[in-house]
Design an enzyme around this catalytic site. Structure first.
Site, PDB file in Angstrom:
ATOM      1  N   GLU A 127       0.845  -1.202   0.000  1.00 19.42           N
ATOM      2  CA  GLU A 127       0.000   0.000   0.000  1.00 19.42           C
ATOM      3  C   GLU A 127       0.871   1.239   0.000  1.00 19.42           C
ATOM      4  OE1 GLU A 127      -1.683  -1.115   3.841  1.00 19.42           O
ATOM      5  OE2 GLU A 127      -0.887   0.759   4.676  1.00 19.42           O
ATOM      6  N   LYS A 129       2.783   4.599   0.954  1.00 19.32           N
ATOM      7  CA  LYS A 129       3.257   5.230   2.189  1.00 19.32           C
ATOM      8  C   LYS A 129       2.881   6.711   2.070  1.00 19.32           C
ATOM      9  CE  LYS A 129       7.216   5.571   5.246  1.00 19.32           C
ATOM     10  NZ  LYS A 129       7.308   7.007   5.442  1.00 19.32           N
ATOM     11  N   ASP A 131       2.582  10.603   2.868  1.00 16.13           N
ATOM     12  CA  ASP A 131       3.503  11.596   3.433  1.00 16.13           C
ATOM     13  C   ASP A 131       2.695  12.606   4.255  1.00 16.13           C
ATOM     14  OD1 ASP A 131       5.951  12.623   3.878  1.00 16.13           O
ATOM     15  OD2 ASP A 131       6.219  13.484   1.886  1.00 16.13           O
ATOM     16  N   TYR A 250      -4.497   2.787   8.854  1.00 18.71           N
ATOM     17  CA  TYR A 250      -3.747   1.646   8.335  1.00 18.71           C
ATOM     18  C   TYR A 250      -3.180   0.699   9.401  1.00 18.71           C
ATOM     19  CZ  TYR A 250      -0.034   5.134   9.029  1.00 18.71           C
ATOM     20  OH  TYR A 250       0.778   6.083   9.553  1.00 18.71           O
ATOM     21  N   LYS A 337      10.970   2.798  -0.478  1.00 17.02           N
ATOM     22  CA  LYS A 337      10.849   4.200  -0.856  1.00 17.02           C
ATOM     23  C   LYS A 337      10.959   4.395  -2.369  1.00 17.02           C
ATOM     24  CE  LYS A 337      10.947   7.088   2.110  1.00 17.02           C
ATOM     25  NZ  LYS A 337      11.644   7.497   3.322  1.00 17.02           N
ATOM     26  N   CYS A 431      24.793  43.971  -8.710  1.00 15.21           N
ATOM     27  CA  CYS A 431      23.410  43.573  -8.458  1.00 15.21           C
ATOM     28  C   CYS A 431      22.548  43.802  -9.691  1.00 15.21           C
ATOM     29  CB  CYS A 431      22.876  44.384  -7.274  1.00 15.21           C
ATOM     30  SG  CYS A 431      21.121  44.187  -7.033  1.00 15.21           S
ATOM     31  N   CYS A 434      19.996  46.859  -8.927  1.00 15.38           N
ATOM     32  CA  CYS A 434      20.347  48.258  -8.696  1.00 15.38           C
ATOM     33  C   CYS A 434      21.744  48.631  -9.158  1.00 15.38           C
ATOM     34  CB  CYS A 434      20.182  48.608  -7.215  1.00 15.38           C
ATOM     35  SG  CYS A 434      21.466  47.903  -6.163  1.00 15.38           S
ATOM     36  N   CYS A 449      24.165  41.866  -2.589  1.00 17.45           N
ATOM     37  CA  CYS A 449      24.143  43.243  -3.069  1.00 17.45           C
ATOM     38  C   CYS A 449      24.473  44.167  -1.896  1.00 17.45           C
ATOM     39  CB  CYS A 449      22.752  43.549  -3.611  1.00 17.45           C
ATOM     40  SG  CYS A 449      22.450  45.295  -3.808  1.00 17.45           S
ATOM     41  N   CYS A 455      18.478  49.530  -3.209  1.00 17.25           N
ATOM     42  CA  CYS A 455      18.145  48.416  -4.100  1.00 17.25           C
ATOM     43  C   CYS A 455      16.645  48.119  -4.026  1.00 17.25           C
ATOM     44  CB  CYS A 455      18.944  47.190  -3.683  1.00 17.25           C
ATOM     45  SG  CYS A 455      18.577  45.758  -4.680  1.00 17.25           S
TER      46      CYS A 455
HETATM   47  S1  IVH Z   1       2.320   1.203   9.021  1.00 16.63           S
HETATM   48  C1  IVH Z   1       4.370  -0.685  12.540  1.00 16.63           C
HETATM   49  N1  IVH Z   1       1.401   2.176   6.802  1.00 16.63           N
HETATM   50  O1  IVH Z   1       5.384   5.897   7.986  1.00 16.63           O
HETATM   51  C2  IVH Z   1       4.149   0.105  11.333  1.00 16.63           C
HETATM   52  N2  IVH Z   1       2.830   3.531   8.115  1.00 16.63           N
HETATM   53  O2  IVH Z   1       8.275   5.308   8.907  1.00 16.63           O
HETATM   54  C3  IVH Z   1       3.148   1.118  11.500  1.00 16.63           C
HETATM   55  N3  IVH Z   1       3.167   5.756   7.163  1.00 16.63           N
HETATM   56  O3  IVH Z   1       5.270   6.577  11.380  1.00 16.63           O
HETATM   57  C4  IVH Z   1       3.053   2.017  10.362  1.00 16.63           C
HETATM   58  N4  IVH Z   1       1.920   5.508   5.410  1.00 16.63           N
HETATM   59  O4  IVH Z   1       3.536   7.649   9.932  1.00 16.63           O
HETATM   60  C5  IVH Z   1       2.176   2.390   7.872  1.00 16.63           C
HETATM   61  N5  IVH Z   1       0.476   2.927   4.828  1.00 16.63           N
HETATM   62  C6  IVH Z   1       1.232   3.130   5.898  1.00 16.63           C
HETATM   63  C7  IVH Z   1       1.889   4.351   6.101  1.00 16.63           C
HETATM   64  C8  IVH Z   1       2.680   4.502   7.215  1.00 16.63           C
HETATM   65  C9  IVH Z   1       2.690   6.341   6.070  1.00 16.63           C
HETATM   66  C10 IVH Z   1       4.108   6.409   8.098  1.00 16.63           C
HETATM   67  C11 IVH Z   1       3.753   6.319   9.546  1.00 16.63           C
HETATM   68  C12 IVH Z   1       4.974   5.837  10.248  1.00 16.63           C
HETATM   69  C13 IVH Z   1       6.026   6.013   9.225  1.00 16.63           C
HETATM   70  C14 IVH Z   1       7.062   4.955   9.405  1.00 16.63           C
END
Ligand code: IVH
Length: 701
Positions: A127, A129, A131, A250, A337, A431, A434, A449, A455
């Site tokens: 799934e 990750k 941000d 999640y 990642k 610059c 100016c 500058c 300026c």
């Molecule tokens: S599972 C034991 N699922 O990533 C694992 N984490 O570096 C519990 N995060 O602190 C986390 N998307 O904030 C999980 N689909 C996802 C996630 C996720 C983002 C973040 C979460 C965690 C960090 C870990």
């Protein structure tokens, strides 16, 4: 506390009372939020707040914005998580992923266990990750009772009231709920909603009355993740409510009902009313997981929210429990990642921009290109060395990268595609705004500058600095007005402020008779100003208010200071030696002072200012009664009882000037051991010399 009727307060008394109210409220805020030990009742606090608001409404020019996020550290109560909130191990390529699952495989010995974790067949969830900012939501009998940030994983911050304002967070779970469960997930903001929020914040800032703008910094967020985190950690939940926050669930923490599998848990989450990411999928085997990684990566740019990888989780909760965790990361989950989002495009030109503080920043103008769902037409090239190091040229095809932040970077040049005529970029030494010299001190990366006062790129910042409290202290002139006055050519330089007339302001939006009179009154009150404030107001680099005071004290009058600074441009001169002999002024500060005076534009601006304001000689603070007040002292040779710096500081504190060389104007030369020519010169000129002990006796110890 009740005080007199607001209508009867004079401005001075109102100001006094506001100061007291703010101090009392700050103390109460700290006692309540930080120390967890309230000192006054809620009703008393509300009464303080009402009085403050009433006075501010009557004297808007005295109003101050109450601080907004990010909340001061410690403003939220601490919450210990029922189970720690773990983080994830990272993998950056396929090999990292293989190694991770090999170690899972090696964890088990019994054939029936090993069979469940075979590379080809292991059941995994893959799934995105997200941000954002992770949060733990505690439900008791299906009712949301607490929301906490991750904190250090063991203890987070109580953000319950704020998180309750997020529509996607269920306040009550639908259907049958466990007695107790912690639901974990990510609070985030979508990319379009984030961009809109930044626009709104900018508009709100510009709409503030001028006096509030000067006290409030413009606040925009760098990326959607910062925006989400900043919005959750607000002291005022109504601000959080106004922010477009969302939530993906999640994971779980402490619970009375553990699910059998991650996949089963996701269907429970959906049934309870949570959003579970639609791209989460169940796959069998590592290859299928990697295929999913590629598929999600391909969709990344089109997604409305930022993701930075794919999380793999072993589906079986029984296996999860047996694998457990090492340190702070589980053995059953991994974050694979994505590389930073990149694209190639044509670099059409390199332009050098001048920032508000005079820093020259090279910017690449690009043929617009889509990077991670955001259309990019410009990228930063950081500084001169960076351009040289990467040898970036106009006409090049370059690789652009967006790494979470909004401002993209130029990563590298595609040399194969370089046209023959492309010439190396020559960084300007003047610059572009100016024409003043742009200098780069040794050891620094940034060229600046030197035309600070003239300026146009810096003028607004300089004018703003010029009117601040430690400088000319002109109330009622906010950034919006400064920009407006500047753009309509009313005020281009600080001296122009003193030529403002009521007629210039009448009819301008937001200016009424009273505010015009207040502003003109505030300006006129500053036609006489102390030398130290004046020096500070010029906004010369590295000259803060303390250094300005030192200079004012040392040189006494504007004329003497200015002559000395101009003479100091020759590093062999007595003026230069004298300048760097001042305690706390070294060659680097001297260089900035000299650069300022070397610029014709600045000298002209100073002349213009000197015509409209009267700069008063510096008056040394209460060195009265000191035996060396106003005396000029030179130290030479090695002192035994204190360092040269300490000796200087003591002398200056007692109102003396400390000089670097001996002249007829010198009153005392303090001669330490191994003194050289300065002692001889003193004798030659008939200047009184003192031994260290005599000196100490003179200053009383
Ligand atoms: S599972 C034991 N699922 O990533 C694992 N984490 O570096 C519990 N995060 O602190 C986390 N998307 O904030 C999980 N689909 C996802 C996630 C996720 C983002 C973040 C979460 C965690 C960090 C870990």
């Amino acid at each position: 506390m009740s005080g007199s009727a607001v209508g009867k307060l004079t401005k001075a008394r109102a100001e006094n009372e506001l100061k007291r109210l703010r101090a009392e409220m700050a103390r109460a805020d700290e006692a309540y939020h930080v120390k967890d030990a309230p000192e006054i009742t809620d009703a008393e606090y509300d009464a303080l707040k009402r009085r403050l608001e009433a006075i501010e409404a009557h004297f808007p020019e005295l109003a101050e914005a109450r601080p907004v996020a990010p909340a001061p550290v410690g403003a939220f109560a601490k919450v210990t998580h029922g189970k720690p909130m773990l983080s994830l191990d990272n993998a950056f390529d396929k090999d990292d992923v293989e190694r991770f699952f090999q170690s899972v495989r090696n964890f088990f010995v019994r054939p029936e266990d090993v069979k469940r974790v075979e590379r080809e067949t292991i059941a995994l969830i893959a799934e995105p990750k997200i941000d954002g900012l992770s949060c733990s939501l505690t439900y008791e009998n299906g009712v949301l009772v607490r929301a906490a940030t991750r904190g250090d994983g063991a203890v987070g911050e109580d953000v319950t009231v704020n998180v309750k304002t997020i529509a996607e967070v269920p306040k009550k779970l639908k259907g049958k709920a466990p007695d107790h469960i912690e639901i974990r997930g990510e609070v985030y903001m979508t990319k379009p909603e984030f961009l809109k929020l930044n626009e709104t914040l900018e508009a709100e800032f510009l709409a503030l009355p001028p006096e509030k703008q000067t006290k409030n910094r413009r606040r925009q967020f760098a990326n959607p993740r910062n925006a989400a985190a900043g919005s959750v950690r607000q002291l005022d939940p109504e601000i959080t409510r106004s922010r477009p926050l969302r939530f993906f669930a999640y994971a779980w923490g402490a619970t009375t009902e553990e699910p059998k599998s991650q996949w089963e848990f996701y269907s429970r989450l959906r049934a309870w009313g949570f959003q579970v990411n639609a791209l989460a999928d169940r796959v069998n085997g590592i290859d299928a997981a990697l295929t999913r990684h590629t598929a999600i990566a391909e969709q990344r740019a089109k997604l409305a929210y930022d993701i930075d990888g794919v999380v793999y989780k072993i589906d079986s909760v029984d296996l999860q429990d047996r694998l457990g965790f090492v340190g702070r990361t589980p053995r059953w989950a991994l974050a694979h990642k994505f590389p930073a989002e990149q694209a190639q495009t044509l670099l059409e030109s390199i332009e050098v921009q001048v920032g508000r503080t005079g820093a020259l920043t090279p910017v690449a103008y690009l043929k617009p290109v889509n990077v991670g769902g955001v259309l990019v037409a410009r990228a930063t090239l950081h500084n001169e060395d960076e351009i040289q190091r990467k040898d970036v040229r106009a006409g090049d095809t370059v690789v652009i990268q967006r790494a979470g932040d909004v401002i993209p970077q130029v990563v590298s040049v595609v040399l194969d595609k370089r046209p023959k005529h492309a010439k190396p970029f020559k960084f300007p030494e003047t610059c572009p705004e100016c024409g003043s010299a742009a200098v780069r001190p040794e050891g620094e990366a940034i060229r600046r500058c030197t035309g600070g006062l003239v300026c146009p790129a810096q003028a607004v910042e300089r004018l703003r600095h010029f009117v601040t409290r430690s400088a000319f202290d002109i109330e009622g002139l906010g950034e919006k007005s400064i920009v407006e006055f500047f753009e309509s050519n009313l005020v281009r330089t600080p001296a122009d402020l003193f030529r403002l007339k009521a007629g210039d302001l009448e009819g301008r939006e937001g200016w009424k008779e009273k505010s015009i009179q207040n502003l003109l009154g505030a300006i006129s009150a500053r036609r006489k100003i102390g030398l130290d404030r004046f020096i500070y107001a010029l906004g010369i680099r590295q000259i803060g208010d303390a250094t300005a005071k030192l200079l004012a004290k040392h040189y006494g009058t504007l004329g003497d200071w200015r002559r000395a600074m101009e003479a100091a441009s020759d590093p062999e001169s007595e003026a230069y030696a004298n300048l760097i002999s001042i305690d706390q002024i070294g060659p680097s500060v001297a260089e900035d002072l000299i650069a300022f005076f070397a610029e014709d534009h600045n000298r002209e601006a100073l002349d213009a200012l000197a015509k409209v304001v009267q700069v008063e000689p510096f008056v040394a603070p209460s060195a009265a009664g000191s035996p060396i007040a106003d005396k000029t002292v030179v130290f030479t040779g090695t002192l035994e009882k204190m360092t040269r710096n300490e000796a200087k500081a003591r002398a200056e504190a007692l109102g003396a000037k400390v000089a670097g060389s001996v002249s007829k104007k010198t009153d005392y030369v303090v001669v330490g051991s191994d003194a050289g020519s300065k002692a001889d010169k003193a004798r030659e000129l008939g200047v009184r010399t003192l031994t260290e002990d005599e000196w100490l006796a003179l200053i009383g110890g």
